[in-house]
Design a protein around this motif. Structure first.
Motif, PDB file in Angstrom:
ATOM      1  N   GLN A 182      -5.775   3.683 -90.806  1.00  0.00           N
ATOM      2  CA  GLN A 182      -5.790   2.313 -89.476  1.00  0.00           C
ATOM      3  C   GLN A 182      -4.399   1.968 -89.821  1.00  0.00           C
ATOM      4  OE1 GLN A 182      -7.830  -1.453 -90.562  1.00  0.00           O
ATOM      5  NE2 GLN A 182      -8.359  -0.352 -92.154  1.00  0.00           N
ATOM      6  N   SER A 183      -3.521   1.560 -90.873  1.00  0.00           N
ATOM      7  CA  SER A 183      -2.194   0.711 -90.418  1.00  0.00           C
ATOM      8  C   SER A 183      -1.177   1.891 -90.327  1.00  0.00           C
ATOM      9  CB  SER A 183      -1.982   0.474 -92.494  1.00  0.00           C
ATOM     10  OG  SER A 183      -1.798   1.639 -93.673  1.00  0.00           O
ATOM     11  N   LEU A 184      -1.690   2.758 -90.509  1.00  0.00           N
ATOM     12  CA  LEU A 184      -0.816   3.276 -89.633  1.00  0.00           C
ATOM     13  C   LEU A 184      -0.797   4.178 -87.863  1.00  0.00           C
ATOM     14  CD1 LEU A 184      -0.073   6.687 -91.674  1.00  0.00           C
ATOM     15  CD2 LEU A 184       1.292   4.556 -91.724  1.00  0.00           C
ATOM     16  N   LEU A 185      -1.893   3.768 -87.297  1.00  0.00           N
ATOM     17  CA  LEU A 185      -2.778   4.560 -85.866  1.00  0.00           C
ATOM     18  C   LEU A 185      -2.414   2.709 -85.292  1.00  0.00           C
ATOM     19  CD1 LEU A 185      -5.703   6.865 -86.996  1.00  0.00           C
ATOM     20  CD2 LEU A 185      -3.344   7.204 -85.952  1.00  0.00           C
ATOM     21  N   LEU A 186      -3.218   1.394 -85.936  1.00  0.00           N
ATOM     22  CA  LEU A 186      -2.898   0.678 -85.146  1.00  0.00           C
ATOM     23  C   LEU A 186      -1.772   0.327 -84.977  1.00  0.00           C
ATOM     24  CD1 LEU A 186      -4.836  -1.819 -87.971  1.00  0.00           C
ATOM     25  CD2 LEU A 186      -5.681  -0.756 -85.820  1.00  0.00           C
ATOM     26  N   ARG A 187      -0.206   1.044 -85.451  1.00  0.00           N
ATOM     27  CA  ARG A 187       0.715   0.872 -84.894  1.00  0.00           C
ATOM     28  C   ARG A 187       0.852   1.694 -83.434  1.00  0.00           C
ATOM     29  NH1 ARG A 187       2.504   1.515 -89.914  1.00  0.00           N
ATOM     30  NH2 ARG A 187       2.721  -0.257 -90.911  1.00  0.00           N
ATOM     31  N   ALA A 188      -0.133   2.817 -83.293  1.00  0.00           N
ATOM     32  CA  ALA A 188       0.406   3.288 -82.030  1.00  0.00           C
ATOM     33  C   ALA A 188      -1.109   3.047 -80.853  1.00  0.00           C
ATOM     34  CB  ALA A 188       0.096   5.433 -82.913  1.00  0.00           C
ATOM     35  N   THR A 189      -1.509   2.220 -80.891  1.00  0.00           N
ATOM     36  CA  THR A 189      -2.464   1.852 -80.784  1.00  0.00           C
ATOM     37  C   THR A 189      -2.168   0.952 -79.056  1.00  0.00           C
ATOM     38  OG1 THR A 189      -4.056   0.359 -81.868  1.00  0.00           O
ATOM     39  CG2 THR A 189      -4.131   2.424 -82.021  1.00  0.00           C
ATOM     40  N   LYS A 190      -1.163   0.070 -79.312  1.00  0.00           N
ATOM     41  CA  LYS A 190      -0.665  -0.487 -77.831  1.00  0.00           C
ATOM     42  C   LYS A 190      -0.474   0.015 -76.538  1.00  0.00           C
ATOM     43  CE  LYS A 190       0.543  -3.718 -80.258  1.00  0.00           C
ATOM     44  NZ  LYS A 190       0.522  -5.246 -80.576  1.00  0.00           N
ATOM     45  N   PRO A 191       0.056   1.233 -76.037  1.00  0.00           N
ATOM     46  CA  PRO A 191      -1.009   1.644 -74.676  1.00  0.00           C
ATOM     47  C   PRO A 191      -1.816   2.715 -75.037  1.00  0.00           C
ATOM     48  CG  PRO A 191       0.674   3.553 -76.393  1.00  0.00           C
ATOM     49  CD  PRO A 191       0.199   2.217 -76.974  1.00  0.00           C
ATOM     50  N   LEU A 192      -3.318   1.849 -76.118  1.00  0.00           N
ATOM     51  CA  LEU A 192      -4.224   2.273 -75.442  1.00  0.00           C
ATOM     52  C   LEU A 192      -4.843   1.240 -75.092  1.00  0.00           C
ATOM     53  CD1 LEU A 192      -6.403   4.514 -75.863  1.00  0.00           C
ATOM     54  CD2 LEU A 192      -6.980   3.591 -77.761  1.00  0.00           C
ATOM     55  N   GLN A 193      -4.215  -0.292 -75.864  1.00  0.00           N
ATOM     56  CA  GLN A 193      -4.670  -1.151 -75.990  1.00  0.00           C
ATOM     57  C   GLN A 193      -4.416  -1.715 -74.397  1.00  0.00           C
ATOM     58  OE1 GLN A 193      -3.659  -3.015 -79.592  1.00  0.00           O
ATOM     59  NE2 GLN A 193      -5.361  -4.610 -79.215  1.00  0.00           N
ATOM     60  N   CYS A 195      -4.047   0.396 -71.308  1.00  0.00           N
ATOM     61  CA  CYS A 195      -5.178   1.044 -70.796  1.00  0.00           C
ATOM     62  C   CYS A 195      -6.513   0.216 -71.093  1.00  0.00           C
ATOM     63  CB  CYS A 195      -5.008   2.708 -71.152  1.00  0.00           C
ATOM     64  SG  CYS A 195      -3.904   3.500 -71.284  1.00  0.00           S
ATOM     65  N   HIS A 196      -6.876  -0.097 -71.775  1.00  0.00           N
ATOM     66  CA  HIS A 196      -7.867  -0.685 -71.903  1.00  0.00           C
ATOM     67  C   HIS A 196      -7.962  -1.635 -71.277  1.00  0.00           C
ATOM     68  CE1 HIS A 196     -11.548  -2.997 -74.440  1.00  0.00           C
ATOM     69  NE2 HIS A 196     -11.524  -2.640 -73.749  1.00  0.00           N
ATOM     70  N   VAL A 197      -7.196  -3.025 -70.686  1.00  0.00           N
ATOM     71  CA  VAL A 197      -6.586  -3.716 -70.821  1.00  0.00           C
ATOM     72  C   VAL A 197      -6.705  -3.208 -68.514  1.00  0.00           C
ATOM     73  CG1 VAL A 197      -5.312  -5.964 -69.374  1.00  0.00           C
ATOM     74  CG2 VAL A 197      -5.584  -5.834 -71.750  1.00  0.00           C
ATOM     75  N   ALA A 198      -6.403  -1.955 -68.080  1.00  0.00           N
ATOM     76  CA  ALA A 198      -5.883  -1.839 -66.987  1.00  0.00           C
ATOM     77  C   ALA A 198      -7.354  -1.575 -66.670  1.00  0.00           C
ATOM     78  CB  ALA A 198      -5.222  -0.207 -67.214  1.00  0.00           C
ATOM     79  N   CYS A 199      -8.429  -0.470 -67.738  1.00  0.00           N
ATOM     80  CA  CYS A 199      -9.443  -0.939 -66.782  1.00  0.00           C
ATOM     81  C   CYS A 199     -10.397  -1.794 -66.745  1.00  0.00           C
ATOM     82  CB  CYS A 199     -10.756   0.274 -68.965  1.00  0.00           C
ATOM     83  SG  CYS A 199      -9.774   1.823 -68.467  1.00  0.00           S
ATOM     84  N   LEU A 200     -10.084  -2.319 -67.934  1.00  0.00           N
ATOM     85  CA  LEU A 200     -11.097  -3.604 -67.929  1.00  0.00           C
ATOM     86  C   LEU A 200     -10.573  -4.411 -65.973  1.00  0.00           C
ATOM     87  CD1 LEU A 200     -11.108  -5.138 -71.183  1.00  0.00           C
ATOM     88  CD2 LEU A 200     -13.057  -4.330 -69.880  1.00  0.00           C
ATOM     89  N   ALA A 201      -9.477  -4.521 -65.474  1.00  0.00           N
ATOM     90  CA  ALA A 201      -8.900  -4.915 -64.434  1.00  0.00           C
ATOM     91  C   ALA A 201      -9.984  -4.183 -63.614  1.00  0.00           C
ATOM     92  CB  ALA A 201      -8.113  -4.911 -64.414  1.00  0.00           C
ATOM     93  N   ALA A 202     -10.092  -2.691 -63.554  1.00  0.00           N
ATOM     94  CA  ALA A 202     -10.643  -1.994 -62.393  1.00  0.00           C
ATOM     95  C   ALA A 202     -12.109  -2.482 -62.764  1.00  0.00           C
ATOM     96  CB  ALA A 202     -10.063  -0.299 -62.821  1.00  0.00           C
ATOM     97  N   GLU A 203     -12.274  -2.434 -63.556  1.00  0.00           N
ATOM     98  CA  GLU A 203     -14.012  -2.834 -63.135  1.00  0.00           C
ATOM     99  C   GLU A 203     -14.245  -4.701 -63.019  1.00  0.00           C
ATOM    100  OE1 GLU A 203     -17.598  -3.425 -67.137  1.00  0.00           O
ATOM    101  OE2 GLU A 203     -15.342  -2.505 -67.388  1.00  0.00           O
ATOM    102  N   VAL A 204     -13.671  -5.416 -62.697  1.00  0.00           N
ATOM    103  CA  VAL A 204     -13.434  -6.348 -62.282  1.00  0.00           C
ATOM    104  C   VAL A 204     -13.559  -6.422 -60.686  1.00  0.00           C
ATOM    105  CG1 VAL A 204     -12.478  -8.842 -61.718  1.00  0.00           C
ATOM    106  CG2 VAL A 204     -12.737  -8.286 -64.072  1.00  0.00           C
ATOM    107  N   VAL A 205     -12.558  -5.171 -60.335  1.00  0.00           N
ATOM    108  CA  VAL A 205     -12.025  -5.088 -59.066  1.00  0.00           C
ATOM    109  C   VAL A 205     -13.347  -4.466 -58.541  1.00  0.00           C
ATOM    110  CG1 VAL A 205     -11.263  -3.580 -57.359  1.00  0.00           C
ATOM    111  CG2 VAL A 205     -10.062  -4.722 -59.090  1.00  0.00           C
ATOM    112  N   PHE A 206     -13.848  -3.342 -58.972  1.00  0.00           N
ATOM    113  CA  PHE A 206     -15.616  -2.635 -58.096  1.00  0.00           C
ATOM    114  C   PHE A 206     -16.749  -3.180 -58.615  1.00  0.00           C
ATOM    115  CE2 PHE A 206     -12.889   0.320 -58.778  1.00  0.00           C
ATOM    116  CZ  PHE A 206     -12.654   1.347 -57.363  1.00  0.00           C
ATOM    117  N   LEU A 207     -17.142  -4.598 -59.833  1.00  0.00           N
ATOM    118  CA  LEU A 207     -17.987  -5.215 -59.473  1.00  0.00           C
ATOM    119  C   LEU A 207     -17.781  -6.224 -58.724  1.00  0.00           C
ATOM    120  CD1 LEU A 207     -20.824  -6.295 -61.420  1.00  0.00           C
ATOM    121  CD2 LEU A 207     -18.839  -7.328 -62.938  1.00  0.00           C
TER     122      LEU A 207
END
Length: 288
Positions: A182-193, A195-207
């Protein structure tokens, strides 16, 4: 037909497909970047765990689907005597995606005889992404194709796709949080986060599109009346909007802007609960 088993089936099937899509896409990109040996080892550990969890969630989702069909004979007929129905499509989609997840899991094990060369691994992971998209879309098509007015708008399909992707990202991030690297991979997950915010924003639009379409449909009044009842409205407001969208967006955005701060596991755990609440509200209000 639309009992608790279906709610669990649609939630787990979508979350598992989302996690497999995220992991396969991330793995595809990861192999094309320069990474130190320690990060490679940590990523392989995450990969194995994600494919394992994805496979198990898909298997449990299939058990829920087959259990909802009522009897073993009818369940087996879905596979051995298939008819062109949405349930058949969903059953085969889940089964194929589970097989691809099992193959990728077997290939990722240390010293595995099924270890794939990079070219074949790219192909299998691309197929896994396609199968995952089909599975996520199916969780919305399953409701859209019915005769219930509350679900009779195309936005429910896209809503379930983004909700499943959001849940999938949360599953991967939670596994990342608890994995040994985890200590190594957590630094590599910013792009994934991000993308997560983008998915949640799209979810708001279609909801929003879905709810707006429901209010414009006079045949959906009975479902909307149930949605407006205090108990259901509380689940929708706190569970779907609060836990499923608002809090995860806030916590993930805060984490993205900080160098080391992480909102996991709180953000992603409540996001999964919100995804379950979404399916509970839509299905319960629809069938009543």
């Amino acid at each position: 037909m639309y009992g608790s088993l279906v709610i669990v089936y649609l939630f787990l099937g979508g979350a598992a497909a989302g996690a497999l899509f995220v992991m396969s896409a991330w793995s595809f990109a990861f192999r094309r970047s320069e990474n130190p040996a320690r990060l490679l080892t940590a990523f392989e550990s995450l990969r194995r765990r994600t494919y394992t969890v994805g496979f198990l969630l898909l298997a449990f989702a299939m058990i829920c689907l087959l259990g909802d069909l009522g009897n073993p004979g009818r369940a087996l007929m879905v596979f051995f005597l298939p008819h062109p129905t949405v349930i058949t499509f969903g059953a085969y989609t889940l089964a194929i995606e589970a097989l691809l997840a099992a193959l990728l899991l077997a290939a990722s094990l240390p010293n595995s005889p099924l270890a794939l060369r990079r070219r074949w691994l790219d192909i299998v992971e691309a197929l896994c992404c396609i199968g995952a998209l089909a599975t996520m879309a199916y969780t919305g098509i399953f409701l859209f194709q019915g005769s219930i007015p509350f679900w009779n708008h195309w936005s429910i399909i896209v809503l379930f796709v983004f909700s499943s992707l959001s849940s999938g990202v949360s599953v991967v991030l939670l596994i990342d949080w608890f994995t040994q690297g985890q200590s190594l991979l957590l630094r590599a997950t910013k792009p994934l986060q991000i993308c997560h915010v983008a998915c949640l924003a799209a979810e708001v639009v279609f909801l929003t599109l879905f709810v707006n379409a429901a209010f414009r449909n006079p045949l959906a009044d009975a479902s909307l009346n149930l949605l407006m009842e205090p108990e259901m409205l509380a689940i929708a407001g706190v569970g779907v909007i609060g836990m499923g969208i608002a809090l995860p967006i806030t916590l993930e955005t805060y984490s993205i802007t900080r160098k080391e701060c992480r909102a996991i596991p709180v953000s992603d755990f409540i996001c999964l609960l919100g995804g379950l609440c979404l399916r509970y509200c839509l299905i319960t209000c629809g069938v009543h």
